[in-house]
Design a protein around this motif. Structure first.
Motif, PDB file in Angstrom:
ATOM      1  N   MET A 131      34.553  13.761  29.647  1.00  0.00           N
ATOM      2  CA  MET A 131      34.182  15.169  29.786  1.00  0.00           C
ATOM      3  C   MET A 131      32.760  15.413  29.607  1.00  0.00           C
ATOM      4  SD  MET A 131      37.240  16.183  27.014  1.00  0.00           S
ATOM      5  CE  MET A 131      39.007  15.957  27.489  1.00  0.00           C
ATOM      6  N   HIS A 132      31.857  14.356  29.676  1.00  0.00           N
ATOM      7  CA  HIS A 132      30.390  14.827  29.657  1.00  0.00           C
ATOM      8  C   HIS A 132      29.842  15.528  28.802  1.00  0.00           C
ATOM      9  CE1 HIS A 132      30.888  12.515  33.349  1.00  0.00           C
ATOM     10  NE2 HIS A 132      31.953  13.544  33.704  1.00  0.00           N
ATOM     11  N   VAL A 133      29.865  15.533  27.479  1.00  0.00           N
ATOM     12  CA  VAL A 133      29.595  16.257  26.306  1.00  0.00           C
ATOM     13  C   VAL A 133      28.707  15.280  25.350  1.00  0.00           C
ATOM     14  CG1 VAL A 133      31.665  17.513  26.466  1.00  0.00           C
ATOM     15  CG2 VAL A 133      31.625  15.438  24.877  1.00  0.00           C
ATOM     16  N   SER A 134      27.665  16.087  24.615  1.00  0.00           N
ATOM     17  CA  SER A 134      26.707  15.431  23.852  1.00  0.00           C
ATOM     18  C   SER A 134      27.196  14.798  22.851  1.00  0.00           C
ATOM     19  CB  SER A 134      25.707  16.482  23.429  1.00  0.00           C
ATOM     20  OG  SER A 134      26.149  17.198  22.533  1.00  0.00           O
ATOM     21  N   ASP A 135      26.535  13.977  21.944  1.00  0.00           N
ATOM     22  CA  ASP A 135      27.036  13.531  20.762  1.00  0.00           C
ATOM     23  C   ASP A 135      27.063  14.173  19.806  1.00  0.00           C
ATOM     24  OD1 ASP A 135      27.002  10.926  21.961  1.00  0.00           O
ATOM     25  OD2 ASP A 135      25.490   9.947  20.598  1.00  0.00           O
ATOM     26  N   THR A 136      26.188  15.318  19.751  1.00  0.00           N
ATOM     27  CA  THR A 136      26.244  16.483  18.738  1.00  0.00           C
ATOM     28  C   THR A 136      27.514  17.277  18.728  1.00  0.00           C
ATOM     29  OG1 THR A 136      23.816  16.691  18.873  1.00  0.00           O
ATOM     30  CG2 THR A 136      25.073  18.693  17.804  1.00  0.00           C
ATOM     31  N   ALA A 183      32.582  17.609   7.494  1.00  0.00           N
ATOM     32  CA  ALA A 183      31.772  18.620   8.236  1.00  0.00           C
ATOM     33  C   ALA A 183      30.337  18.061   8.579  1.00  0.00           C
ATOM     34  CB  ALA A 183      31.901  19.887   7.487  1.00  0.00           C
ATOM     35  N   LEU A 184      29.798  17.586   7.573  1.00  0.00           N
ATOM     36  CA  LEU A 184      28.328  17.124   7.841  1.00  0.00           C
ATOM     37  C   LEU A 184      28.163  15.859   8.100  1.00  0.00           C
ATOM     38  CD1 LEU A 184      26.574  19.278   4.999  1.00  0.00           C
ATOM     39  CD2 LEU A 184      26.885  19.885   7.266  1.00  0.00           C
ATOM     40  N   GLY A 185      28.933  14.518   7.694  1.00  0.00           N
ATOM     41  CA  GLY A 185      28.769  13.440   8.064  1.00  0.00           C
ATOM     42  C   GLY A 185      28.637  13.053   9.354  1.00  0.00           C
ATOM     43  N   PRO A 186      29.948  13.325  10.325  1.00  0.00           N
ATOM     44  CA  PRO A 186      29.805  12.919  11.549  1.00  0.00           C
ATOM     45  C   PRO A 186      28.640  13.944  12.443  1.00  0.00           C
ATOM     46  CG  PRO A 186      32.113  13.172  11.024  1.00  0.00           C
ATOM     47  CD  PRO A 186      31.091  13.596   9.447  1.00  0.00           C
ATOM     48  N   LEU A 187      28.631  15.082  11.966  1.00  0.00           N
ATOM     49  CA  LEU A 187      27.856  16.028  12.642  1.00  0.00           C
ATOM     50  C   LEU A 187      26.201  15.734  12.808  1.00  0.00           C
ATOM     51  CD1 LEU A 187      27.182  18.558  14.298  1.00  0.00           C
ATOM     52  CD2 LEU A 187      26.976  19.934  12.420  1.00  0.00           C
ATOM     53  N   LEU A 188      25.857  15.274  11.504  1.00  0.00           N
ATOM     54  CA  LEU A 188      24.412  14.596  11.144  1.00  0.00           C
ATOM     55  C   LEU A 188      24.148  13.665  12.039  1.00  0.00           C
ATOM     56  CD1 LEU A 188      21.629  15.137   9.630  1.00  0.00           C
ATOM     57  CD2 LEU A 188      22.876  13.740   7.732  1.00  0.00           C
ATOM     58  N   VAL A 189      24.983  12.478  12.025  1.00  0.00           N
ATOM     59  CA  VAL A 189      25.095  11.521  12.624  1.00  0.00           C
ATOM     60  C   VAL A 189      24.854  11.626  14.131  1.00  0.00           C
ATOM     61  CG1 VAL A 189      25.868   9.135  13.447  1.00  0.00           C
ATOM     62  CG2 VAL A 189      25.963   9.921  11.195  1.00  0.00           C
ATOM     63  N   ASP A 244      21.339  12.079  19.143  1.00  0.00           N
ATOM     64  CA  ASP A 244      20.649  12.826  20.160  1.00  0.00           C
ATOM     65  C   ASP A 244      18.973  12.749  20.053  1.00  0.00           C
ATOM     66  OD1 ASP A 244      22.946  13.197  21.518  1.00  0.00           O
ATOM     67  OD2 ASP A 244      23.266  14.909  20.330  1.00  0.00           O
ATOM     68  N   ILE A 245      18.430  13.227  18.463  1.00  0.00           N
ATOM     69  CA  ILE A 245      17.149  13.200  18.372  1.00  0.00           C
ATOM     70  C   ILE A 245      16.457  11.801  18.596  1.00  0.00           C
ATOM     71  CG2 ILE A 245      15.396  13.628  16.500  1.00  0.00           C
ATOM     72  CD1 ILE A 245      16.706  16.133  17.836  1.00  0.00           C
ATOM     73  N   LEU A 246      17.049  10.665  18.216  1.00  0.00           N
ATOM     74  CA  LEU A 246      16.472   9.359  18.163  1.00  0.00           C
ATOM     75  C   LEU A 246      16.638   8.645  19.436  1.00  0.00           C
ATOM     76  CD1 LEU A 246      17.365   8.117  14.516  1.00  0.00           C
ATOM     77  CD2 LEU A 246      15.226   9.108  15.357  1.00  0.00           C
ATOM     78  N   ALA A 247      17.486   9.352  20.285  1.00  0.00           N
ATOM     79  CA  ALA A 247      17.532   8.651  21.797  1.00  0.00           C
ATOM     80  C   ALA A 247      16.337   8.297  22.340  1.00  0.00           C
ATOM     81  CB  ALA A 247      18.884   9.181  22.536  1.00  0.00           C
ATOM     82  N   GLY A 287      16.931   4.888  22.370  1.00  0.00           N
ATOM     83  CA  GLY A 287      18.050   4.650  23.252  1.00  0.00           C
ATOM     84  C   GLY A 287      19.433   4.440  22.608  1.00  0.00           C
ATOM     85  N   GLU A 288      20.092   3.585  22.962  1.00  0.00           N
ATOM     86  CA  GLU A 288      21.390   3.197  22.483  1.00  0.00           C
ATOM     87  C   GLU A 288      21.511   2.797  21.028  1.00  0.00           C
ATOM     88  OE1 GLU A 288      24.295   1.283  25.217  1.00  0.00           O
ATOM     89  OE2 GLU A 288      24.683   3.615  26.086  1.00  0.00           O
ATOM     90  N   GLN A 289      20.255   1.947  20.687  1.00  0.00           N
ATOM     91  CA  GLN A 289      20.072   1.533  19.334  1.00  0.00           C
ATOM     92  C   GLN A 289      19.869   2.605  18.426  1.00  0.00           C
ATOM     93  OE1 GLN A 289      20.002  -2.032  18.546  1.00  0.00           O
ATOM     94  NE2 GLN A 289      20.696  -2.038  20.757  1.00  0.00           N
ATOM     95  N   ALA A 290      19.744   3.949  18.741  1.00  0.00           N
ATOM     96  CA  ALA A 290      19.518   5.107  17.874  1.00  0.00           C
ATOM     97  C   ALA A 290      20.474   5.056  16.757  1.00  0.00           C
ATOM     98  CB  ALA A 290      19.341   6.334  18.575  1.00  0.00           C
TER      99      ALA A 290
END
Length: 427
Positions: free
Chosen positions: A42-47, A366-372, A377-380, A384-387
């Motif tokens: 579906m090509h969506v972001s991690d956020t 609500a916050l745990g999965p969203l924050l990660v 996305d910020i640390l990528a 990269g994939e190690q973020a």
């Protein structure tokens, strides 16, 4: 177990409630297993994925949990559980027919509405099947649901996803629950309220706001609710992103993740939860403090083992960390929920459990999965994939805070239990 229930009836009911809880955990965790496949399709972001897995589920789960618990303190808990079980199972199966991320979000919303009818009424039923001394052990058995699902059902459904696709996994996970909900309705009886107490406790019905106000005046209850929120963030962040972490960092397939980590987490968490329950059952009869000390120590020990799992490059190191954290991270649940109901009047027990679940879900899920997802996305750009291994370090922080809050709760626990036994609804 009180005289109002035979031993066989109590054990059968506990076993069935544990089975229902197994599907409760399993069905909500399937999306975390499927995230890499859904992201690719579906090509969506991690956020966005973090928002759908966390907030979309928790919105109705939190919104409806408290009023459902209020109804459970007044009406048949069995019927409420059966209806919720059927609904969330249908929505799990329906997820397999979704063609875009927003349809998945809708099924998660409705799944949350169904699952809101599960844990709080179940905890209240168990409190009326077993005496206060045996309640932590009985609830430990109930909370083994996570381990049972991880040990048996996660590998099976991971195999389904690997060979038949993520949609087939959702369908296979949802259909059995609809049938089991009917069996539960036809074979389980509603237990008498307060029938397992050593002395008669007040059983007058209370209004929703009256129940909430009573519980919020209990300092130990507030501390335990804070722990539930912190450890909820820990559990749901890990449950949502662990499969993605292992695929990105250690390059495992979804089938390998399910076949490897599912059984390990299942066996080790089973030992941790049940072993913790036995320890509290033995030590807690001599000294009430152990009912808080054991889960507090477990939360604090979860922090360094989470670091081993996330930062270890050697398979031996990260697998050891994964196994040890699985033993510690769930050990708090049974004793915390048992004590939450110990400081609540008989007709507020489902409400007491629901508020803990609200803390765990509203803040945790609500916050745990969203924050990660947001941190990924910020640390990528830098890692990269190690973020993801650094984003998930929030679990170390939440475990430490949760353990400290349980240690603080001891200061008020005895007085809060005494207030409930006196029947003081206002003090």
């Amino acid at each position: 177990m009180g005289s109002s229930q035979t031993r066989g009836t109590a054990l059968y009911t506990l076993g069935f409630l544990t089975l229902i809880s197994t599907f409760n955990y399993l069905d909500r965790s399937l999306l975390g297993m499927a995230l890499p496949l859904i992201k690719s399709e579906m090509h969506v972001s991690d956020t966005t994925l973090g928002l759908v897995t966390g907030f979309a589920f928790v919105f109705f789960y939190s919104l409806l949990g408290v009023p459902i618990a209020w109804a459970a303190d007044r009406y048949s808990r069995r019927n409420i559980i059966a209806a919720g079980f059927a609904l969330w199972s249908l929505m799990t199966a329906a997820s397999g027919f979704c063609s875009n991320i927003w349809q998945i979000a809708l099924t998660r919303l409705l799944m949350g509405a169904g699952e809101a009818a599960g844990p709080a009424p179940s905890n209240a039923m168990i409190s009326d099947l077993f005496t206060p001394a045996r309640r932590p052990l009985a609830l430990s058995i109930y909370w083994l649901a996570f381990s049972i699902g991880s040990l048996f059902l996660v590998p099976l459904l991971g195999w389904v996803a690997q060979h038949h696709g993520w949609r087939a996994m959702f369908i296979a996970g949802g259909i059995p629950g609809v049938l089991l909900a009917l069996v539960f309705l036809l074979t389980v009886r509603e237990p008498a309220r307060g029938g397992t107490e050593a002395k008669a406790l007040p059983t007058a019905k209370a209004g929703m706001l009256e129940s909430i106000a009573y519980l919020l005046r209990s300092p130990s209850y507030l501390m335990m609710g804070g722990c539930a929120a912190c450890m909820g963030a820990n559990l749901y962040a890990a449950g949502t992103w662990s499969t993605t972490f292992l695929m990105r960092v250690h390059h495992m397939s979804i089938g390998e993740v399910a076949a490897t980590t599912g059984p390990i987490r299942g066996i080790v968490s089973l030992i941790g939860i049940f072993g913790g329950g036995l320890l509290i059952d033995r030590l807690g009869r001599r000294n009430l403090n152990w009912r808080l000390w054991v889960p507090a120590i477990a939360c604090l020990l979860a922090a360094p083992t989470e670091m081993m799992f996330l930062l270890g490059d050697s398979k031996l190191v990260w697998m050891t960390g994964f196994g040890l954290s699985s033993a510690f991270v769930l050990m708090h649940q049974a004793p915390v929920f048992a004590l939450g109901m110990a400081v609540a009047p008989v007709r507020m027990r489902a409400m007491a459990s629901a508020i803990f679940l609200f803390c765990s879900a509203m803040i945790g899920q609500a916050l745990g999965p969203l924050l990660v997802g947001w941190l990924n996305d910020i640390l990528a750009a830098s890692y990269g994939e190690q973020a993801i291994r650094y984003s998930l370090l929030i679990n170390v922080v939440t475990a430490i805070i949760g353990g400290i809050l349980l240690l603080l709760a001891r200061r008020w626990l005895t007085n809060d239990i005494a207030r409930t036994e006196r029947g003081d609804a206002h003090g």
